[in-house]
Each structure stands twice: as C-alpha cells, then as structure tokens.
Motif scaffolding. Structure first.
Motif, PDB file in Angstrom:
ATOM      1  N   VAL A 111      -3.872  14.689  15.937  1.00 32.26           N
ATOM      2  CA  VAL A 111      -2.855  16.178  15.751  1.00 32.26           C
ATOM      3  C   VAL A 111      -1.686  15.312  16.391  1.00 32.26           C
ATOM      4  O   VAL A 111      -0.487  15.656  16.730  1.00 32.26           O
ATOM      5  N   ASP A 112      -2.654  15.069  18.218  1.00 30.94           N
ATOM      6  CA  ASP A 112      -1.365  15.079  18.965  1.00 30.94           C
ATOM      7  C   ASP A 112      -0.673  13.563  18.910  1.00 30.94           C
ATOM      8  O   ASP A 112       0.001  13.097  18.604  1.00 30.94           O
ATOM      9  N   ALA A 113      -1.212  12.496  18.398  1.00 31.41           N
ATOM     10  CA  ALA A 113      -0.309  11.700  17.877  1.00 31.41           C
ATOM     11  C   ALA A 113       0.702  11.996  16.627  1.00 31.41           C
ATOM     12  O   ALA A 113       1.276  10.664  16.585  1.00 31.41           O
ATOM     13  N   GLY A 114       0.165  12.940  16.147  1.00 28.65           N
ATOM     14  CA  GLY A 114       1.148  13.010  14.886  1.00 28.65           C
ATOM     15  C   GLY A 114       0.802  12.311  13.484  1.00 28.65           C
ATOM     16  O   GLY A 114       1.437  12.687  12.730  1.00 28.65           O
ATOM     17  N   VAL A 115      -0.126  12.289  13.502  1.00 27.64           N
ATOM     18  CA  VAL A 115      -0.814  12.171  11.952  1.00 27.64           C
ATOM     19  C   VAL A 115      -1.495  13.235  11.484  1.00 27.64           C
ATOM     20  O   VAL A 115      -2.400  13.997  11.619  1.00 27.64           O
ATOM     21  N   PRO A 116      -0.912  13.455  10.107  1.00 27.42           N
ATOM     22  CA  PRO A 116      -1.275  14.924   9.209  1.00 27.42           C
ATOM     23  C   PRO A 116      -3.410  15.081   9.032  1.00 27.42           C
ATOM     24  O   PRO A 116      -3.519  13.538   8.862  1.00 27.42           O
ATOM     25  N   VAL A 117      -3.832  15.777   8.958  1.00 29.24           N
ATOM     26  CA  VAL A 117      -5.202  15.649   8.890  1.00 29.24           C
ATOM     27  C   VAL A 117      -5.351  16.494   7.293  1.00 29.24           C
ATOM     28  O   VAL A 117      -5.292  17.458   7.830  1.00 29.24           O
ATOM     29  N   LEU A 118      -6.486  15.924   7.172  1.00 31.73           N
ATOM     30  CA  LEU A 118      -7.457  16.199   5.880  1.00 31.73           C
ATOM     31  C   LEU A 118      -8.884  17.054   6.110  1.00 31.73           C
ATOM     32  O   LEU A 118      -9.014  15.310   5.998  1.00 31.73           O
TER      33      LEU A 118
ATOM     34  N   PRO B  82       0.804  -1.099  -0.114  1.00 35.42           N
ATOM     35  CA  PRO B  82       0.435  -0.185  -0.138  1.00 35.42           C
ATOM     36  C   PRO B  82       0.898   1.523  -0.267  1.00 35.42           C
ATOM     37  O   PRO B  82       2.127   1.832   0.589  1.00 35.42           O
ATOM     38  N   ARG B  83       0.133   2.519  -0.223  1.00 30.61           N
ATOM     39  CA  ARG B  83       1.059   3.371  -0.171  1.00 30.61           C
ATOM     40  C   ARG B  83       0.561   4.350   0.874  1.00 30.61           C
ATOM     41  O   ARG B  83       1.805   5.150   0.970  1.00 30.61           O
ATOM     42  N   GLY B  84      -0.453   3.912   1.667  1.00 34.34           N
ATOM     43  CA  GLY B  84      -0.139   4.671   3.318  1.00 34.34           C
ATOM     44  C   GLY B  84      -1.573   3.825   3.570  1.00 34.34           C
ATOM     45  O   GLY B  84      -2.144   3.759   3.379  1.00 34.34           O
TER      46      GLY B  84
ATOM     47  N   ARG C  93      -3.921   0.189  17.286  1.00 40.15           N
ATOM     48  CA  ARG C  93      -2.988  -1.106  16.216  1.00 40.15           C
ATOM     49  C   ARG C  93      -2.271  -1.185  15.763  1.00 40.15           C
ATOM     50  O   ARG C  93      -1.382  -1.512  14.535  1.00 40.15           O
ATOM     51  N   GLY C  94      -1.534   0.277  14.943  1.00 42.04           N
ATOM     52  CA  GLY C  94      -1.004   0.446  14.417  1.00 42.04           C
ATOM     53  C   GLY C  94      -0.448   1.599  13.900  1.00 42.04           C
ATOM     54  O   GLY C  94      -1.271   2.716  13.790  1.00 42.04           O
ATOM     55  N   LYS C  95       0.395   1.930  12.967  1.00 38.51           N
ATOM     56  CA  LYS C  95       0.984   3.250  12.316  1.00 38.51           C
ATOM     57  C   LYS C  95      -0.434   3.805  11.607  1.00 38.51           C
ATOM     58  O   LYS C  95      -0.905   2.871  10.624  1.00 38.51           O
ATOM     59  N   VAL C  96      -0.300   5.237  11.373  1.00 37.09           N
ATOM     60  CA  VAL C  96      -1.388   5.827  10.997  1.00 37.09           C
ATOM     61  C   VAL C  96      -0.685   6.655  10.072  1.00 37.09           C
ATOM     62  O   VAL C  96      -0.362   8.089  10.677  1.00 37.09           O
ATOM     63  N   ASP C  97      -0.740   6.704   8.621  1.00 34.34           N
ATOM     64  CA  ASP C  97       0.160   7.302   7.683  1.00 34.34           C
ATOM     65  C   ASP C  97      -0.600   9.406   7.650  1.00 34.34           C
ATOM     66  O   ASP C  97       0.442  10.409   7.683  1.00 34.34           O
ATOM     67  N   ALA C  98      -2.137   9.014   7.169  1.00 34.17           N
ATOM     68  CA  ALA C  98      -3.186  10.341   6.996  1.00 34.17           C
ATOM     69  C   ALA C  98      -3.979   9.850   7.553  1.00 34.17           C
ATOM     70  O   ALA C  98      -4.586   8.897   7.955  1.00 34.17           O
TER      71      ALA C  98
ATOM     72  N   ALA D 263      -4.385  16.443  -2.871  1.00 31.77           N
ATOM     73  CA  ALA D 263      -4.495  16.799  -1.580  1.00 31.77           C
ATOM     74  C   ALA D 263      -3.628  16.178  -0.245  1.00 31.77           C
ATOM     75  O   ALA D 263      -2.678  16.208  -0.034  1.00 31.77           O
ATOM     76  N   LEU D 264      -4.692  14.672  -0.727  1.00 30.22           N
ATOM     77  CA  LEU D 264      -3.894  13.392  -0.052  1.00 30.22           C
ATOM     78  C   LEU D 264      -2.258  13.399  -0.067  1.00 30.22           C
ATOM     79  O   LEU D 264      -1.931  12.993   0.821  1.00 30.22           O
ATOM     80  N   ALA D 265      -2.081  13.228  -1.014  1.00 28.62           N
ATOM     81  CA  ALA D 265      -0.183  13.217  -1.336  1.00 28.62           C
ATOM     82  C   ALA D 265       0.128  14.666  -1.283  1.00 28.62           C
ATOM     83  O   ALA D 265       1.244  14.289  -0.615  1.00 28.62           O
ATOM     84  N   THR D 266      -0.385  15.763  -0.744  1.00 30.13           N
ATOM     85  CA  THR D 266       0.328  16.882  -0.375  1.00 30.13           C
ATOM     86  C   THR D 266       0.511  16.467   1.109  1.00 30.13           C
ATOM     87  O   THR D 266       1.790  17.308   1.685  1.00 30.13           O
ATOM     88  N   VAL D 267      -0.388  16.070   1.392  1.00 28.55           N
ATOM     89  CA  VAL D 267      -0.617  16.474   3.028  1.00 28.55           C
ATOM     90  C   VAL D 267       0.318  15.009   3.571  1.00 28.55           C
ATOM     91  O   VAL D 267       1.166  15.397   5.224  1.00 28.55           O
ATOM     92  N   MET D 268       0.700  14.493   2.940  1.00 30.21           N
ATOM     93  CA  MET D 268       1.309  12.978   3.377  1.00 30.21           C
ATOM     94  C   MET D 268       2.607  13.312   3.309  1.00 30.21           C
ATOM     95  O   MET D 268       3.065  13.181   3.726  1.00 30.21           O
ATOM     96  N   ALA D 269       2.952  14.338   1.589  1.00 31.33           N
ATOM     97  CA  ALA D 269       4.402  14.802   2.513  1.00 31.33           C
ATOM     98  C   ALA D 269       5.045  15.919   2.853  1.00 31.33           C
ATOM     99  O   ALA D 269       6.174  16.262   3.140  1.00 31.33           O
TER     100      ALA D 269
END
Length: 171
Positions: free
Chosen positions: A100-107, A32-34, A76-81, A138-144
């Motif tokens: 945001v507190d967990a460091g996950v970028p939000v769109l 997966p891409r994320g 349960r695991g890492k969330v990329d966005a 937009a999702l790719a921009t947020v993840m980058a």
C-alpha cells in the motif's frame, strides 16, 4: 474408391488466397493485462493462483512470502496489483502495508470472517473458496479503482531499511 478419395481431397491452388494465420499464443502472452504479485504462504495455492492468472493473460510476479522478497520484486519493476492471503498471519499485513505504501492495490484472500486491521478496513476482500471467474472479476475491479498519485503516497520513495546494532548479549 479412388474417385471418392480424389473428390474429398482438397488441394491449394496457386490462384487461391489463404486465410490470414491466427495469432500465436506467444503473442497473446507477450502483451499481459497487468503484473500481479502473489503473496501466499501455501505453495499449492500459490501455484494454482499463478496458473489461473497466466491463463487469463496476466503476468505473475512472485510469489513472495517475506518482506525482503516483496522489496526485491517492487524494486525490479512495476506491480499493478497484489493478491495477499490474509490468513497467513501478521506477516501478510506487514507485506500489505509495504505494498500500500508503494501504491499497489491489494486484494485480500481469506477463508475467515475476521475483520482486517484498521489500516486495511476498506480494502477489497475475496472470501475463499472462490471461483476463477470471481477471482478475475475481483482483480479487475481492484485494478480499475483510482490510485493515489506518487506525491500522495505515504512514502513516494521507500525509506532505506534501518540497521540496528545488536544490544542483547551473546550467551
């Protein structure tokens, strides 16, 4: 008639090499891409977002519509966005705060022109209705975008949920 059928019928001969097989779709899905968390209160919209993300090669986590569900998915695991429906009311921002507190970028996805709360004033917003290519862009921009290191996060380790005794009398 038999002569024309024989001339169009091609058969593999042992001395010929076969072209390499194309990779199966399952292999593409295995990488997966994320991992994307969907926070959406309308089931049909959540299903459409999930389908769009899966078709684009993302792994979808959720959907989540409550704080305990978000906590469980983060544990349960890492969330990329995360895609968060800003139109879901105050709860959407409570969930976004935790992400945001967990460091996950939000769109944020919204159909309204209301400003976001001060804490999320600089967050990425995608206005509804949007096209699939625009969502993925937009999702790719947020993840980058650069992220905070774990030690810079407001809560590098989540504080345990507080348990308050019931102080109201039973009626």
């Amino acid at each position: 008639m038999t002569g024309s059928a024989a001339s169009t019928n091609t058969q593999w001969k042992p001395d010929q090499t076969l072209p390499p097989p194309s990779p199966p779709a399952a292999l593409a899905a295995a990488t997966p891409r994320g991992r994307i968390l969907v926070v959406e209160d309308q089931a049909i919209v959540a299903l459409d977002l999930q389908r769009t993300l899966r078709e684009a090669g993302y792994r979808v986590v959720g959907p989540a519509t409550s704080l305990p569900a978000v906590e469980a998915l983060l544990a349960r695991g890492k969330v990329d966005a995360a895609l968060v429906d800003a139109d879901a009311g105050r709860l959407a921002f409570v969930l976004a705060d935790r992400l945001v507190d967990a460091g996950v970028p939000v769109l944020f996805l919204t159909a309204r022109s209301n400003p976001l709360p001060a804490r999320h004033a600089g967050a990425a917003i995608l206005e509804k209705p949007f096209s699939r290519p625009r969502l993925l862009e937009a999702l790719a921009t947020v993840m980058a975008a650069p992220r905070l290191a774990d030690e810079e996060l407001p809560y590098a380790v989540s504080p345990p949920p507080m348990s308050w005794p019931r102080v109201f009398p039973q009626l």
